[in-house]
Design a protein around this motif. Structure first.
Motif, PDB file in Angstrom:
ATOM      1  N   THR A  60      -4.267  46.832 -12.318  1.00 37.20           N
ATOM      2  CA  THR A  60      -3.819  45.698 -11.510  1.00 37.20           C
ATOM      3  C   THR A  60      -3.648  44.454 -12.374  1.00 37.20           C
ATOM      4  O   THR A  60      -2.652  43.747 -12.285  1.00 37.20           O
ATOM      5  N   ILE A  95      -0.445  44.657 -14.763  1.00 36.71           N
ATOM      6  CA  ILE A  95       0.832  44.433 -14.082  1.00 36.71           C
ATOM      7  C   ILE A  95       0.956  42.963 -13.659  1.00 36.71           C
ATOM      8  O   ILE A  95       2.012  42.347 -13.826  1.00 36.71           O
ATOM      9  N   ALA A  96      -0.151  42.410 -13.141  1.00 35.29           N
ATOM     10  CA  ALA A  96      -0.110  41.013 -12.691  1.00 35.29           C
ATOM     11  C   ALA A  96       0.127  40.053 -13.859  1.00 35.29           C
ATOM     12  O   ALA A  96       0.621  38.944 -13.667  1.00 35.29           O
ATOM     13  N   ARG A 117      -0.184  50.348  -5.610  1.00 32.78           N
ATOM     14  CA  ARG A 117      -0.990  50.358  -6.834  1.00 32.78           C
ATOM     15  C   ARG A 117      -2.398  49.813  -6.634  1.00 32.78           C
ATOM     16  O   ARG A 117      -3.372  50.383  -7.098  1.00 32.78           O
ATOM     17  N   SER A 118      -2.514  48.694  -5.905  1.00 31.80           N
ATOM     18  CA  SER A 118      -3.826  48.047  -5.763  1.00 31.80           C
ATOM     19  C   SER A 118      -4.770  48.862  -4.888  1.00 31.80           C
ATOM     20  O   SER A 118      -5.961  48.594  -4.840  1.00 31.80           O
ATOM     21  N   THR A 133       1.061  39.822  -4.572  1.00 31.94           N
ATOM     22  CA  THR A 133       1.023  39.594  -6.020  1.00 31.94           C
ATOM     23  C   THR A 133       0.351  40.743  -6.774  1.00 31.94           C
ATOM     24  O   THR A 133       0.511  40.859  -7.984  1.00 31.94           O
ATOM     25  N   ASP A 134      -0.402  41.590  -6.080  1.00 32.39           N
ATOM     26  CA  ASP A 134      -0.991  42.761  -6.746  1.00 32.39           C
ATOM     27  C   ASP A 134       0.039  43.869  -6.940  1.00 32.39           C
ATOM     28  O   ASP A 134       0.084  44.519  -7.979  1.00 32.39           O
ATOM     29  N   ASN A 135       0.846  44.080  -5.902  1.00 33.40           N
ATOM     30  CA  ASN A 135       1.759  45.221  -5.942  1.00 33.40           C
ATOM     31  C   ASN A 135       3.211  44.842  -6.232  1.00 33.40           C
ATOM     32  O   ASN A 135       4.081  45.700  -6.260  1.00 33.40           O
ATOM     33  N   PHE A 136       3.458  43.548  -6.439  1.00 32.05           N
ATOM     34  CA  PHE A 136       4.805  43.074  -6.736  1.00 32.05           C
ATOM     35  C   PHE A 136       5.805  43.526  -5.667  1.00 32.05           C
ATOM     36  O   PHE A 136       6.854  44.110  -5.966  1.00 32.05           O
ATOM     37  N   THR A 140       6.149  51.537  -1.724  1.00 27.07           N
ATOM     38  CA  THR A 140       5.778  51.903  -3.087  1.00 27.07           C
ATOM     39  C   THR A 140       7.039  52.169  -3.902  1.00 27.07           C
ATOM     40  O   THR A 140       8.117  52.347  -3.351  1.00 27.07           O
ATOM     41  N   PRO A 169       7.855  41.006 -12.796  1.00 24.34           N
ATOM     42  CA  PRO A 169       7.225  39.835 -13.402  1.00 24.34           C
ATOM     43  C   PRO A 169       8.310  38.826 -13.810  1.00 24.34           C
ATOM     44  O   PRO A 169       9.369  39.227 -14.286  1.00 24.34           O
TER      45      PRO A 169
END
Lengths: 458, 458
Positions: A238, A241-242, A346-347, B102-105, B183, B215
């Protein structure tokens, strides 16, 4: 159902004796995919052109026999096996790379081209085709398109869908159609291309594929990172990626996967390591150096026990080989494998891993998970002896709970394997009645006689 | 066709008097898109939920009136105008950014969110949504999804299709469906998400969108490069892409576009400049520096007369403003604009530009081209006075020739504007009868009563 004499004669007309196989020995060879259940077809044909496929499908419509398209048969959900008998149509003779266009970064291929051969061919010209399923050394591009294959690089580069610009395909009714464009942009009419990608060979037989290519990254580097817990590993993913650094692969292995891998090769891990991440970054040489430094800093901050960079390409390759061999090595834990490829945001990976741990205790079955942490794609395996009815019942209950939990976390039942026959009974958990009705309507529109790859998906 | 009394009453029931507009003044405001032809609807409604849209569409099926979904009306092919009258359904009140994860975009938005507002919102959180149509300051994300909007960054980052993970949508029959996943990967069932993306509001009304984010690149830089000929500029583009450096934008302007741009602002170009490229690179600071150097070297090698880097963000913005203002400034050349957005394989741009030059001489009409050279997407404009029937006939002949030439070069008739009503008569040039039959079948499956955005695409 056996093929009628009329059908056999007509198929001999199209394929001659050389490319039509009807002996039991030949048919058994095409009765399996990687799911390992047996469906013996009535005949196997090896077309060399869209026209032959067109004639075959028109014949199937006329005489009413099923046709099942097949590449190398590496699918894991039964997509290429002849559940209702009929003709298996193997595309491996259609294996020409028709064009690699170095000006426009596109390629045109036949469906039987082996994925790994295509990688080598484009890389030799300084170009890059990112989708890289585990079976790339054997799988065909046609099969990859039919299943929308993914693989570890999807975290940065997406999946097969993102690289298919257009296709030539034969409809179940025998007509040859052309979808999509040769260009990056194109919005004329409905997107039939992406409708065919991932349709698991149920809507059309793909006979030509136009693919988008990228410039080959100048450099890559691989990190092996050890953690004392899966939680810490997931937290590290996590944070990476962040941070804005997007590695091209972020693979994880849980404790059970590590045991399997260790049985193949010494991974040289610190005492107490219960999870590892394999992280690959790419780009220009300077970008790779910057990314490596950033990633190493982040994983240390997240509690990594050890961070090691592969010293050279050889060592990097060895690390990846071990990762790819985990799946076959699982048979250490039991004679039969139930292999799922769920995806969660993902998280949510730590929550999913905790769930798997608690199910392991509750049901007393060996369970292993590893996979593509960067995109939340978990390869979750339950090892059992199917001959033991109690184990089979328990495994079914585990799968049911895992699927429900996956969906509750906002995930999906399959990231890259598809539905085929193995997930068919679960599809209603994920898709609503109306959505399924629309999909069945599309199937009916493309295949009014229901002859192409029947009994798959729904 | 006017709305029946029963329909008006039922719509009042759903929308009250505030959100149902039936006065001529109000209806005229929603009679246009950027194509500039007038189709006055019978009523305009402003839903605030999927449920209201569902009730509206069920009513339309029952009583048989057309419903035309509309965002900000910035489309250029008539996709959001009520050709057959009926109700225009404006989504601009559904403008909430529901979540930015913001964790998984990922982000979840309602369809009425303005594209540019969304850019700002995600960039403030260090994330990036690449699709950037020229109208981003006004256009809605729902409209972008319906048309599969592109823009200059597509050369590196792809188009809207590549960022839509899933949608909630209301079918023409009134049912609310959910497609896709949250996802990056997901292959359960047919890809209804991409079938809806780019379907120009003819298959469903999109009420919620799940978007993938990236990002935010740490740095960007913009180069303005001047050439003595369009041929040299095109050659430079080919060399840049082949070099492995992938700029995020490679825009070109031809001589006529430059004249237009000069009328807005002094571009400070060298004597004899007949074509310019605007090139934007992004990435980490070091990557941007490396890319800039590489690109500058390549364009000089390809014969650039001058290479200037924007000294700061302000100057870069000014360059882009000029580029974006070329389109409106074209009215210098004539009161009416015929605006096409053909795409050819990138390497065929010089051939296309030569064709345009020869047509200019042959037909004696002002023609301007500019656009996204990096992905071969040419915005080709013919300026005429439509009141002059001779000019109109000539323009039609030019368009016909341009389209045939585009297809002969392996291109497509639209990269990002869609078919709508303006390209409907040409769709048979690009798509075969069977492909069109399948598309019409899909339309019929989704919209058996033909009430949603009728008379568009086919």
């Amino acid at each position: 159902m056996e093929l009628k004499r009329k059908a056999r004669l007509a198929l001999t007309d199209i394929y001659g004796k050389e490319r039509l196989k009807t002996s039991k020995e030949d048919r058994v060879c095409y009765a399996y995919d990687a799911r390992n259940a047996r469906c013996i077809p009535d005949a196997v044909v090896f077309p060399t052109s869209a026209e032959e496929i067109s004639r075959t499908l028109a014949l199937a419509c006329e005489l009413g026999f099923p046709v099942v398209p097949r590449g190398s048969g590496t699918g894991t959900t039964g997509g290429s096996v002849a559940v209702e008998g009929g003709v298996v149509l193997v595309t491996t003779l259609m294996d020409r790379i028709v064009e690699i266009d170095t000006d426009n970064f596109t390629a045109e291929v036949e469906p039987g081209v082996i994925t790994g051969d295509f990688h080598k061919a484009v890389e030799a010209k300084g170009m890059f085709y990112p989708p890289d399923p585990s079976s790339a050394g054997v799988s065909t591009l046609g099969g990859n398109v039919a299943e929308c294959a993914g693989g570890p690089r999807a975290v940065k580069y997406g999946v097969t869908r993102d690289y298919v610009l257009g296709v030539e395909a034969v409809l179940p009714t025998g007509e040859i159609v052309h979808t999509g464009v040769r260009t990056a942009k194109g919005v004329v009419g409905y997107d039939l291309t992406r409708l065919l990608v991932g349709s698991e060979g149920t809507l059309a037989v793909i006979t030509r594929i136009l693919l988008k290519l990228l410039p080959l990254p100048a450099a890559t580097a691989t990190l092996k990172v050890s953690f004392a817990s899966m939680d810490e590993a997931a937290e590290a993913v996590t944070r990476i990626i962040a941070s804005g650094t997007l590695p091209r692969c972020v693979e994880y292995m849980d404790e059970a996967s590590i045991s399997c891998a260790q049985s193949i090769a010494d991974l040289d891990l610190p005492q107490g390591c219960r999870s590892i991440l394999l992280i690959e970054v790419d780009g220009s040489a300077s970008e790779v150096a910057t990314s490596l430094e950033a990633v190493a800093g982040i994983v240390k901050g997240a509690g990594a026990m050890a961070v090691e960079e592969a010293r050279d390409a050889h060592e990097a390759k060895r690390l990846w080989t071990v990762r790819k061999k985990v799946s076959p090595a699982l048979y250490l834990f039991g004679p039969d494998k139930i292999n799922e490829d769920i995806v969660v945001p993902r998280s949510a990976i730590p929550k999913m891993v905790k769930k798997i741990e608690s199910l392991k205790k509750e049901y007393g079955l060996p369970m292993v998970s590893f996979g593509h942490a960067g995109d939340g794609n978990i390869h979750f395996n339950v090892m059992i002896d199917k001959k033991d009815p109690v184990q089979k019942l328990r495994a079914d209950a585990v799968i049911d709970e895992i699927f429900d939990h996956t969906l509750a976390l906002g995930g999906t039942l399959s990231g890259e394997h598809g539905v085929g026959i193995t997930k068919r009974e679960y599809i209603g958990k994920e898709l609503g009645d109306k959505e399924l009705e629309i999909m069945r309507g599309i199937k009916k529109l493309f295949d009014p006689k229901g002859i192409l790859n029947p009994s798959k998906i729904f």
